[in-house]
Write a protein that holds these residues in place. Structure first.
Motif, mmCIF file in Angstrom:
data_model
loop_
_atom_site.group_PDB
_atom_site.id
_atom_site.type_symbol
_atom_site.label_atom_id
_atom_site.label_comp_id
_atom_site.label_asym_id
_atom_site.label_seq_id
_atom_site.Cartn_x
_atom_site.Cartn_y
_atom_site.Cartn_z
ATOM 1 N N THR A 94 -4.949 7.006 -35.186
ATOM 2 C CA THR A 94 -4.648 8.277 -35.844
ATOM 3 C C THR A 94 -4.935 9.406 -34.862
ATOM 4 N N THR A 95 -4.116 10.426 -34.905
ATOM 5 C CA THR A 95 -4.309 11.588 -34.039
ATOM 6 C C THR A 95 -5.585 12.333 -34.416
ATOM 7 N N TYR A 115 1.461 11.798 -35.498
ATOM 8 C CA TYR A 115 1.958 12.222 -34.194
ATOM 9 C C TYR A 115 3.398 12.696 -34.251
ATOM 10 N N PHE A 145 -2.539 10.043 -30.462
ATOM 11 C CA PHE A 145 -2.375 8.698 -31.018
ATOM 12 C C PHE A 145 -2.308 7.684 -29.875
#
Length: 813
Positions: free
Chosen positions: A653-654, A683, A697
């Motif tokens: 996950t970003t 993202y 990401f």
């Protein structure tokens, strides 16, 4: 998608199912579809059906009792498992959980959670895998496969678009058909196709106007029709609202019981002509098929007759944790810690580790290895010091360290009916899970009583979590005698609500004090669940924050390396609510700034299940994301910090600041939450908005270096050669992104289409081959309601992360 061709064993089981179904009358069938209690369905001896038992997951198997008296292996959080980018490791985790389920008499695990990280504010994101549907589907497939190889069913949840907690019981999420298909349904579809789960759980929320427990289109037409799902469909707990709506919408089982929309109400609806017995039969058939698969229907051979080899749970928990740690910064090779360095370990979470998220995912491990425990064992004697620095917890927590408690149950005359040990101050008895000799009809009060021996002198705060009448007594003095209530319309407020402060008492370290919390039980007979739940809460004396930070700074200045463990708390990340911001609680950011100023060799370990902001990241030498690392987290952390093992994780996950995040809305307006971002989350949205996150990401560093030497594309098959150019054996996650050379504004710039993990010794080159799925080249056409290939030329990027592309090639689709 067509279902798989039935095997002879499948056909034999189906014959037993049909014979059993034919012997049941309407009332019995309707009763089978309703929980008999919190966690199980009724047995039917006439057809040789044993009671089917379900249990919460996903990081352990709690069983039917919510108590530390019945311990479970606690694996790292699902975000951690996804950070390994290793479906095979997820499969091994699944096999361990099946082993745990069998040990506890559980037939079906209520997991995995494959909802997406739509917004970083989602309070339950630690329990889901990723912002990316493809990665989520791959990890979920491994997990489901592993559990079911152990002969235990899975229940993939929460179907669908259950991506936030605010008003989760009533919110109507409006989602375009394309976003539903390409994002939110995609992990479920992949798992149904590749792992064939035996169960699906429908969510609380509504999607486009229909509650998911009654969503005929998504359940009957998509899940069962298009995808060929042949398992059972169970409601989330207390989600079923309408007898006719649920059975017509394809819901098989309404949980929990005994008060539910099925049972007598369902039989009455059939007799009134409001629905048909054929609908009931279809649901019962699905339940009997599940029972046959797990081996509790007489005459049916279970799917698994030869169980996998026994898994060492502690060893696997430790391996997953270290493989999940994501090293996002490592300036000047600060990690691993050089041999012989003295270390100052700082942070309340270093001593009292948070190893799992709050809510229904809670399990009770037999032991927890904290970072302090792990580093004390790993480092030479005399080289480690510890300072609290800053305590992130500014609220009361369940009475734990220093407490020795038991629960005493009495009737209205004060006679003792039974007792049970209470390893913590939390009581949660569901259904008939009561101490021996205790029944609901006679139970009048429960007293949590025993002693507390403080580890620090000073003013200790005590409180109560729960609803109803309570009496709190400390050292012979009654501090509260009254009723606690709430204005919140949430059936789970007893589980997830805040404790209420009721007393502050000066206590002396090392002395044992008598404590008692008596609760008068008043549970109506007609509630869906008969639950006795309350908590004796406690907080240690609060020291002067400036003094604590000053002590930490001095410890850091005197050491070669400072390690600061920062953390979220259960009031920040938990089921039941979303996050208000992404900041670390308390004065932890201030602590890191101060320690980094005193020691340039400062390493920060982030103990959170999902993204937090890191305003000091450029001031420290290294940042290691540890997620909620499970019961062996401290040992795994020591493995990685000392260099015994490499941190293997990559971001699923970003990570970025809230004020830059493209999708943040989680609060409905007038009951509606529109997914206006459509197919652009994670993202995809960061790139569309041309925003730069803190860490992208797929990002993650190791302890060695890699060159990407060669990429070859044949059709949609990609082969990549990489070489370990560093000085130690390591692991690399090769990520393949697909980018159309002629982009259009309605599609992301690029998206994850494949990945593989390789391992190599120093100087060794390895090849890996990945077949890109055809779905990666398709979009959902809202006009034709079909998947449509998008022909053209695509660039295939072989990358270390989303923003670190090493090789490129083109393919024509």
């Amino acid at each position: 998608m067509a279902g798989t061709r039935p095997t002879p064993a499948d056909q034999a089981r189906e014959a037993v199912v049909e014979a059993a179904l034919a012997r049941l009358d309407l009332d019995t069938k309707a009763r089978l579809l309703a929980g008999q209690d919190m966690w199980s369905l009724p047995e039917l001896p006439a057809i040789g059906l044993r009671s089917l038992v379900m249990s919460d997951g996903p990081i352990g198997v709690r069983g039917v009792r919510w108590t530390a008296d019945d311990p479970s292996i606690a694996l790292p959080s699902p975000t951690a498992l996804a950070a390994t980018w290793d479906p095979a490791l997820a499969r091994r985790a699944g096999r361990l959980l099946a082993q745990e389920a069998r040990r506890k008499g559980v037939h079906v695990l209520l997991a995995p959670t494959v909802n997406l990280h739509r917004s970083p504010l989602g309070g339950r994101h630690f329990e889901a895998y990723s912002e990316d549907p493809y990665l989520t589907g791959r990890i979920g497939t491994g997990y489901v496969t592993g559990v079911q190889e152990g002969g235990v069913g899975t229940t993939v949840k929460h179907f669908v678009a259950n991506d936030a907690e605010t008003d989760r019981f009533t919110v109507n999420n409006t989602v375009s058909p394309r976003a539903l298909r390409e994002l939110y349904l995609a992990p479920f579809e992949a798992i149904v196709e590749n792992a064939h789960p035996w169960g699906i759980m429908t969510a609380y929320n509504s999607v486009n106007g229909s509650t998911m427990s009654e969503h005929r289109y998504l359940v009957e037409e998509v899940l069962r029709g298009e995808w060929g799902f042949d398992g059972y469909n169970v409601s989330d707990w207390m989600a079923a609202r309408s007898t006719v709506g649920a059975i017509e919408g394809g819901l098989d089982v309404a949980m929990p019981g005994p008060v539910t929309v099925y049972g007598d109400k369902l039989a009455a609806a059939v007799r009134a002509g409001e629905t048909t017995e054929a609908k009931v039969d279809a649901a019962v058939r699905n339940v009997l098929r599940l029972a046959a698969r797990v081996g509790i229907l007489e005459g049916a051979e279970p799917v698994v007759t030869d169980l996998p080899e026994t898994v060492d749970g502690e060893s696997l928990a430790r391996e997953i944790a270290r493989r999940a740690f994501v090293l996002v910064r490592n300036e000047g090779g600060a990690l691993p810690i050089p041999a012989g360095h003295s270390v100052a370990l700082i942070g309340a979470a270093a001593r009292d580790a948070r190893v799992l998220g709050g809510g229904s995912a809670t399990v009770f491990p037999a032991h927890v290895v904290s970072p302090l425990d792990g580093l004390t064992a790993a480092l030479p004697e005399g080289t480690l010091t510890y300072a609290v620095g800053a305590d992130p917890s500014q609220e009361l927590a369940a009475a734990d360290k220093g407490f020795e408690l038991r629960a005493i149950c009495r009737d209205s005359e004060g006679e003792i009916l039974g007792t049970r040990s209470a390893p913590s101050g939390h009581i949660q008895w569901m259904g008939n899970d009561l101490p021996d000799g205790v029944t609901h009809d006679r139970l009048d009060s429960v007293e949590l009583t025993g002693t507390f021996t403080p580890r620090e002198s000073g003013p200790h705060t005590f409180g109560i979590k729960g609803l109803g009448a309570f009496t709190l007594t400390i050292d012979g003095t009654e501090h509260f005698d009254g009723v606690q209530s709430t204005d919140l319309d949430d059936p789970f407020v007893t589980f997830f609500g805040d404790p209420v402060e009721r007393a502050t008492v000066d206590l002396t370290a090392g002395r044992a004090y008598a404590v008692s919390l008596r609760h008068t039980v008043d549970v109506p007979d007609d509630v869906p669940m008969r639950v006795i739940s309350f908590t004796l809460a406690h907080q240690e004396p609060a020291r002067d924050p400036d003094e604590l930070i000053a002590e930490a700074v001095e410890a850091a200045r005197a050491a070669d390396t400072a390690i600061v463990v920062v953390a979220t708390t259960e009031r920040v990340e938990s089921e039941g609510f979303d996050r208000a911001d992404l900041r670390l609680p308390g004065r932890q950011d201030e602590l890191v700034h101060a320690v980094a100023a005193a020691n340039p060799h400062t390493v920060v370990v982030v103990n959170s299940g999902s993204p937090v902001e890191l305003p000091w990241r450029e001031e420290v030498a290294a940042v290691l994301l540890g997620w909620f690392p499970g019961q062996e987290g401290g040992a795994a952390l020591a493995d990685v910090l000392t260099g015994a093992h490499e941190p293997g994780g990559r971001l699923p996950t970003t990570w970025g600041p809230l004020d830059s995040a493209p999708v943040t809305r989680v609060t409905p307006t007038d009951g509606e939450l529109p997914y206006t971002e459509d197919v652009f989350i994670g993202y995809r949205a960061w790139e569309r908005e041309n925003r730069t996150p803190t860490y992208p990401f797929g990002h993650g560093l190791g302890y060695t270096d890699w060159t990407y030497d060669e990429i070859d594309v044949t059709g949609t098959t990609v082969t990549v050669r990489v070489t370990n150019t560093g000085t130690r054996t390591g692991r690399e996650t090769i990520q393949l992104y697909l980018a159309p050379t002629d982009p259009t504004p309605d599609r992301p710039t690029r998206w994850l289409a494949g990945f593989a993990t390789v391992e190599a010794a120093p100087g060794e080159s390895v090849h890996t081959t990945v077949d890109l799925p055809s779905r990666a080249f398709e979009v959902w056409d809202d006009q034709t309601n079909t998947w449509t290939p998008v022909k053209g030329t695509y660039e295939i990027e072989a990358s270390h992360s989303l923003t670190d592309t090493r090789l490129r090639a083109t393919c024509v689709f």
